[in-house]
Design an enzyme around this catalytic site. Structure first.
Site, PDB file in Angstrom:
ATOM      1  N   ARG A 197       0.825  -1.219   0.000  1.00  0.00           N
ATOM      2  CA  ARG A 197       0.000   0.000   0.000  1.00  0.00           C
ATOM      3  C   ARG A 197       0.857   1.266   0.000  1.00  0.00           C
ATOM      4  O   ARG A 197       0.457   2.277  -0.582  1.00  0.00           O
ATOM      5  CB  ARG A 197      -0.940  -0.024   1.204  1.00  0.00           C
ATOM      6  CG  ARG A 197      -2.041  -1.032   0.988  1.00  0.00           C
ATOM      7  CD  ARG A 197      -2.957  -1.121   2.163  1.00  0.00           C
ATOM      8  NE  ARG A 197      -4.172  -1.830   1.777  1.00  0.00           N
ATOM      9  CZ  ARG A 197      -5.008  -2.376   2.636  1.00  0.00           C
ATOM     10  NH1 ARG A 197      -4.783  -2.288   3.925  1.00  0.00           N
ATOM     11  NH2 ARG A 197      -6.091  -2.997   2.211  1.00  0.00           N
ATOM     12  N   LYS A 252     -19.700 -17.891  -0.667  1.00  0.00           N
ATOM     13  CA  LYS A 252     -21.166 -17.871  -0.571  1.00  0.00           C
ATOM     14  C   LYS A 252     -21.866 -17.052  -1.640  1.00  0.00           C
ATOM     15  O   LYS A 252     -21.410 -15.966  -2.004  1.00  0.00           O
ATOM     16  CB  LYS A 252     -21.562 -17.298   0.791  1.00  0.00           C
ATOM     17  CG  LYS A 252     -21.239 -18.235   1.941  1.00  0.00           C
ATOM     18  CD  LYS A 252     -21.716 -17.638   3.231  1.00  0.00           C
ATOM     19  CE  LYS A 252     -21.693 -18.680   4.327  1.00  0.00           C
ATOM     20  NZ  LYS A 252     -22.108 -18.116   5.605  1.00  0.00           N
ATOM     21  N   GLY A 291     -10.859  -9.101  -1.801  1.00  0.00           N
ATOM     22  CA  GLY A 291      -9.883  -9.638  -0.864  1.00  0.00           C
ATOM     23  C   GLY A 291      -9.176 -10.922  -1.216  1.00  0.00           C
ATOM     24  O   GLY A 291      -7.978 -10.926  -1.491  1.00  0.00           O
ATOM     25  N   GLY A 315     -13.596  -4.295  -0.002  1.00  0.00           N
ATOM     26  CA  GLY A 315     -14.988  -3.845   0.094  1.00  0.00           C
ATOM     27  C   GLY A 315     -15.320  -2.809  -0.965  1.00  0.00           C
ATOM     28  O   GLY A 315     -16.404  -2.833  -1.560  1.00  0.00           O
TER      29      GLY A 315
HETATM   30  P1  AMP Z   1     -14.949 -14.825  -0.557  1.00  0.00           P
HETATM   31  O1  AMP Z   1     -14.429 -13.992   0.582  1.00  0.00           O
HETATM   32  O2  AMP Z   1     -16.436 -14.897  -0.629  1.00  0.00           O
HETATM   33  O3  AMP Z   1     -14.306 -14.469  -1.872  1.00  0.00           O
HETATM   34  O4  AMP Z   1     -14.545 -16.325  -0.216  1.00  0.00           O
HETATM   35  C1  AMP Z   1     -13.237 -16.747  -0.187  1.00  0.00           C
HETATM   36  C2  AMP Z   1     -13.188 -18.048   0.538  1.00  0.00           C
HETATM   37  O5  AMP Z   1     -13.957 -19.016  -0.131  1.00  0.00           O
HETATM   38  C3  AMP Z   1     -11.789 -18.614   0.626  1.00  0.00           C
HETATM   39  O6  AMP Z   1     -11.352 -18.539   1.948  1.00  0.00           O
HETATM   40  C4  AMP Z   1     -11.961 -20.057   0.155  1.00  0.00           C
HETATM   41  O7  AMP Z   1     -11.316 -20.978   0.995  1.00  0.00           O
HETATM   42  C5  AMP Z   1     -13.445 -20.260   0.209  1.00  0.00           C
HETATM   43  N1  AMP Z   1     -13.901 -21.317  -0.721  1.00  0.00           N
HETATM   44  C6  AMP Z   1     -13.651 -21.417  -2.019  1.00  0.00           C
HETATM   45  N2  AMP Z   1     -14.157 -22.558  -2.523  1.00  0.00           N
HETATM   46  C7  AMP Z   1     -14.759 -23.213  -1.495  1.00  0.00           C
HETATM   47  C8  AMP Z   1     -15.460 -24.450  -1.378  1.00  0.00           C
HETATM   48  N3  AMP Z   1     -15.642 -25.233  -2.431  1.00  0.00           N
HETATM   49  N4  AMP Z   1     -15.909 -24.793  -0.167  1.00  0.00           N
HETATM   50  C9  AMP Z   1     -15.715 -24.002   0.907  1.00  0.00           C
HETATM   51  N5  AMP Z   1     -15.079 -22.797   0.844  1.00  0.00           N
HETATM   52  C10 AMP Z   1     -14.605 -22.413  -0.335  1.00  0.00           C
END
Ligand code: AMP
Length: 395
Positions: A35, A197, A353, A376
């Site tokens: 940064r 999610k 992130g 964010g």
């Molecule tokens: P996000 O912050 O929503 O981009 O989510 C990132 C996180 O999703 C990472 O820490 C990954 O470990 C998790 N992730 C990716 N694929 C899977 C999966 N198939 N099952 C569980 N967690 C996952």
């Protein structure tokens, strides 16, 4: 859109909102200086014009004044990176800051103490913003990471600089990169959305359907879509209450002519562990007791072809649980595909992130067109929101 190029900073004092919220170890050593390095072009350009710089930032999440969150710990690092001696004011507002700011000569830099030592910063307090505004002639916002917050130093302060305000180089680059994908990307345009999610990405998905030709949905989101279509996802992460939404998204995509690509095979594990037993499964037939933790080889071959067909690529979210070596392959393969497409002339933007962490960890940082500095802020931009920190400069 006003940038540094619209001003001559000779004999002017620039008050720059930077994002120096860097990670520190137990000995207060900076463990990742990205940064600070990213803010360098803006600062150097102003100094070369013959101006001086007052730098303001937050660091961490202090509750009141806490020495461990003092910016004095990073002054030496800032000096090393900029190659210029840096002065420090032990409060970001008040007589000491004003005296030191007033005494700055062309070519000199003053760093202010942590903005968040004052709760007025996060509250967007107008009086506090006005006190800050006394420290410079021209306000420059170069902190994309906090541009989605209407804080005193990121947004409210801009009203005290009617014309004398602009974006720094870093923030301008972020805005241009997002525009390149969301408004005027060369077709075909692809978004790859991974991560855990559906619920945290839903607004992004809905907004992006109007912008893209192809959408790859991977990571944990896969299983909500697969189960919604009647597949058996075993113990994979799945949001049952979002299944209807998943079907609705697929319907909308079809109506808009957007091709959705979801993994057809996965690496399934019998535990959420790097040492778990694994097998490659058809995504629709994952046995009970097993969970999909990465995209499988057939899916990766399809994704590679889609990525290499596209001229504009946005990537947000890993394809698997990349933090564990056993389930990092999909994310690495996708990174390779995007690096290859970029080398062949595509524009690629990585943001949000965890995909940024993955890109850095696996060494793709310099093989994509742009890596965003804001988590964010990036997500909110992809959701189609105008960020308050950006709107305040455009006003
Ligand atoms: P996000 O912050 O929503 O981009 O989510 C990132 C996180 O999703 C990472 O820490 C990954 O470990 C998790 N992730 C990716 N694929 C899977 C999966 N198939 N099952 C569980 N967690 C996952």
């Amino acid at each position: 859109m006003k940038t540094l190029n619209d001003f001559n900073f000779q004999d002017k004092r620039a008050l720059i909102r930077v994002d120096f919220n860097v990670p520190l170890d137990d000995n207060f050593k900076v463990t990742d200086d990205t940064r600070i390095v990213s803010a360098k072009p803006t600062i150097i350009k102003i100094l070369e014009d013959g101006g001086s710089c007052v730098l303001m930032s937050h660091l961490g999440r202090p509750k009141g004044v806490q020495d461990e969150f003092s910016l004095k710990h990073i002054v030496n690092k800032i000096e090393d990176i900029l190659g210029v001696e840096v002065k420090f004011a032990s409060n970001c507002v008040g007589p000491e800051a004003e005296e030191k700011a007033n005494a700055l000569q062309p070519g000199e830099i003053l760093v202010l103490e942590n903005l968040r030592f004052h709760e007025e910063e996060k509250n967007g307090d107008k009086n506090f913003a006005e006190q800050l505004s006394k420290l410079g002639d021209i306000y420059v916002n170069d902190a994309f990471g906090t541009a989605h917050r209407a804080h005193a130093s990121t947004t409210i302060i801009a009203q005290f600089f009617s014309e004398a305000k602009c974006f720094g180089n870093l923030l301008a680059k972020e805005i241009e990169s997002i525009k390149k994908v969301m408004d005027n990307g060369e077709k075909p345009v692809l978004a790859v959305l991974g991560g855990a999610k559906v619920s945290s990405k839903i607004t992004v998905i809905e907004n992006i359907l109007d912008k893209v030709d192809h959408l790859i949905i991977g990571g944990g989101m896969t299983f909500t879509f697969v189960k919604a279509q009647g597949g058996k996802v075993g113990d994979s992460i799945c949001e049952d209450d979002k299944m209807e939404l998943a079907l609705e998204i697929m319907k909308q995509a079809e109506a808009k002519g957007v091709k959705i690509h979801i993994p057809i095979d996965v690496i399934a594990a019998d535990a959420f562990s790097n040492d778990a037993n694994i097998q490659i499964c058809d995504v629709k037939h994952i046995p009970d007791g097993w969970q999909g933790l990465d995209a499988g080889p057939k899916s990766l071959a399809i994704f590679d072809a889609v990525v290499n067909e596209c001229k504009t690529i946005l990537w947000n979210g890993p394809l698997g649980v990349f933090e564990m070596e056993s389930f990092a392959n999909g994310t690495i393969a996708l990174g390779n595909s995007i690096a290859n497409a970029t080398q062949n002339g595509a524009f690629s933007l990585v943001g949000g992130g965890d995909s940024v962490a993955a890109v850095k960890q696996f060494g793709f940082e310099h093989k994509v067109s742009y890596v965003s500095t804001g988590g964010g802020a990036m997500l909110e931009s992809l959701e189609g929101k105008t960020l308050p920190g950006i709107a305040a400069i455009l006003d």
